[in-house]
Design an enzyme around this catalytic site. Structure first.
Site: not given
Length: 322
Positions: A99, A300
């Site tokens: 991320d 994610h």
């Protein structure tokens, strides 16, 4: 055993977790996370012969939280990594990020290739500077509803998330996971926010957490945000400034050996223009170690949702880069 201590670097004190001996591997977490996001990577990487270090990055957890928004630029974040490598007594390291940690890792390799043995990014692909500032571009495309623009509004998301940090994090992790990220159409939707209702309003509250994210994991993460979310959100408030600061590297590419891993249900690789970028990475990246690794059904939280596959890919990459 994972050990913890504080390290001075680049004018801030960072909390780090570390385990193992051998070539240094720095693991950089994303938003809204902490060093704990990598807890399933420590033992496998240490067993493979590496010294594993994961900091709480500036603005997170037990590390320093500078008050000035400008103290969270990409130059500050890369400077923290460079200073950390030096503070740990090393000249070079492997740098791995997920991320927001991925842009920090990629930019460390871009700006200081002399210090990076190899770089791996999870979720977020390597940086290729666009034609216009990212906040401005997303504001134009989505009428101010893209989550970057919401996060950039001073004090707004800060207050929403801090009202009940545990519920905030519970919703975040469920909603962006592979179990929840795909809509009825089968496609990953863009993360848009009603600025008046907030980011969390339409996120369901999961009564049961995913198997890979336990109540104990949530406890650890909630504790790391006891000082609020402002430091972490300040990273987003520097997106356009980072675009300005990196103008000298327009067209430059990451040259150290590189690995990219992402989930096919991750919202980030579905951002406008990103699927096309991922397809072109083998042609754009001179030392991309292998084709990008796509993890089917993964959302994610790449290394948390699929630790076995991510660990295998990292050990293979790091070992062959040695």
């Amino acid at each position: 055993m994972v050990e913890h201590r504080m390290v001075d670097t680049n004018g801030v004190r960072l909390h780090i977790a570390e385990e193992g001996e051998g070539p240094l591997v720095v693991l950089l977490h994303g938003f809204p996370e902490s060093w704990h996001s990598w807890h399933r990577q420590f033992a496998p990487l240490a067993a493979a012969g590496f010294r594993v270090v994961a900091p709480d990055q500036r603005g997170y957890g037990s590390s320093d939280h500078p008050d000035d928004v400008d103290a969270y630029s990409i130059f500050h974040l890369v400077g923290d990594v460079v200073g950390l490598i030096r503070a740990l007594g090393e000249e070079k390291a492997y740098v791995v990020g997920h991320d927001w940690g991925a842009p920090v890792a990629w930019h460390t390799a871009l700006l200081r290739p002399d210090m990076v043995r190899g770089v791996a990014g999870l979720s977020v692909p390597p940086p290729f500077r666009g034609a216009e500032p990212p906040l401005a571009a997303m504001d134009k495309r989505f009428g101010g509803r893209f989550y970057w623009n919401y996060f950039a509004r001073p004090g707004v998301a800060d207050a929403e998330f801090a009202a009940d940090p545990r519920t905030t994090l519970r919703k975040f992790f469920h909603s962006a996971s592979g179990d929840a990220a795909v809509g009825a159409s089968g496609a990953v939707s863009q993360p848009l926010v009603d600025p008046e209702r907030g980011w969390l309003a339409d996120m369901p509250y999961p009564e049961v957490l995913p198997e890979w994210f336990t109540e104990e994991d949530l406890d650890a993460l909630t504790e790391s945000f006891s000082r609020g979310f402002t430091g972490a959100l300040n990273w987003y408030r520097n997106l356009d400034r980072n675009w300005e600061l990196t103008a000298p590297w327009q067209g430059a590419v990451v040259t150290p050996p590189a690995l990219y891993v992402y989930g096919d249900r991750d919202l980030v690789p579905a951002f406008p223009g990103t699927p096309e970028l991922i397809q072109r990475l083998p042609a754009l990246m001179p030392n991309l170690w292998r084709e990008p690794i796509e993890l089917a059904g993964c959302g994610h939280w790449t290394q948390q949702e699929r630790p076995a596959e991510v660990n295998a890919a990292l050990v293979d990459f790091l070992t062959n880069c040695s």
